[in-house]
Design a protein around this motif. Structure first.
Motif, PDB file in Angstrom:
ATOM      1  N   ASN A 112     -45.524  51.862 -36.872  1.00  0.00           N
ATOM      2  CA  ASN A 112     -44.207  51.970 -37.488  1.00  0.00           C
ATOM      3  C   ASN A 112     -44.309  52.557 -38.891  1.00  0.00           C
ATOM      4  O   ASN A 112     -45.170  52.152 -39.686  1.00  0.00           O
ATOM      5  N   VAL A 117     -36.635  53.840 -39.612  1.00  0.00           N
ATOM      6  CA  VAL A 117     -38.010  53.654 -39.140  1.00  0.00           C
ATOM      7  C   VAL A 117     -38.308  54.522 -37.917  1.00  0.00           C
ATOM      8  O   VAL A 117     -37.483  54.669 -37.012  1.00  0.00           O
ATOM      9  N   ARG A 138     -41.012  54.796 -34.792  1.00  0.00           N
ATOM     10  CA  ARG A 138     -41.970  53.952 -34.068  1.00  0.00           C
ATOM     11  C   ARG A 138     -42.668  54.762 -32.979  1.00  0.00           C
ATOM     12  O   ARG A 138     -42.038  55.528 -32.254  1.00  0.00           O
TER      13      ARG A 138
END
Length: 215
Positions: free
Chosen positions: A150, A170, A172
């Motif tokens: 992440n 974010v 991922r």
């Protein structure tokens, strides 16, 4: 630049922790492949266990644990191949074309590097990686053991004396390090919102110059 560790007494008293909720998808640039759909929601608990400060800069070592729930469906049956599987399910393409509900459990170790614009506003960068378990195979990732990586940028706003609101953009990536096939992995982009408690902004004079005795 010298980073000074917060005193043990203050660190224990003001150890920050938080609860975060998020949603992410691969149906968005730069990951918007038209051949499959993949979305996920999650809940994470976070604990900051070491803190270092220098003026308005903060470095926090963090631990996270939580749960992801993903939805997956292959759209283009020719997007994948069964050639490289040692053992693949019967009617593999037909199975991948079904909408799947996938459960994941994760543990992350990470770091936040924060800059305090003022005592009530913090900008931060975020990196966290760790092992995960995923319940079902897709055409891009085998079930079982894998890794969760992440990377993000965010901002925190002070709400009350001991409470902060956190928002994070974010990215991922999920893969299994080529431990088993398939391992193309999943990539998602999303938002995470949460509440953080006991986050302390650095004081003006965190680092004091060493006093030198004059002859």
């Amino acid at each position: 630049m010298i980073l000074t560790k917060i005193s043990a007494q203050n660190e224990e008293k003001n150890k920050s922790w938080g609860l975060h909720f998020g949603y992410s998808t691969q149906q968005i640039a730069p990951f918007n492949l038209p051949d499959y759909e993949f979305t996920q929601g999650h809940i994470l608990g976070q604990l900051s266990f070491k803190k270092y400060t220098y003026k308005k800069l903060g470095v926090h070592l963090i631990a996270e644990g939580g749960y992801y729930h993903a939805q997956h469906q292959l759209i283009n049956k020719w997007f994948t191949s069964t050639v490289y599987f040692d053992h693949f399910p019967d009617a593999f393409h037909e199975e991948m074309l079904q909408n799947k509900s996938i459960h994941q459990v994760v543990l992350h170790a990470g770091i936040e590097i924060a800059h305090f614009l003022n005592p009530k506003t913090q900008l931060f960068g975020y990196i966290a990686i760790g092992p995960m378990w995923t319940s079902k195979q897709t055409e891009r990732l085998a079930s079982g053991f894998a890794f969760s990586d992440n990377f993000g940028m965010g901002v925190k706003f002070k709400l009350t004396k001991n409470t902060w609101l956190s928002s994070l953009l974010v990215i991922r990536h999920e893969s299994n390090g080529n431990l088993t096939f398939p391992n193309s992995g999943h990539n998602t982009l999303g938002m995470r919102l949460g509440v953080v408690f006991n986050l302390i902004a650095p004081q003006k004079d965190v680092v004091q110059p060493s006093s030198l005795s004059m002859p």
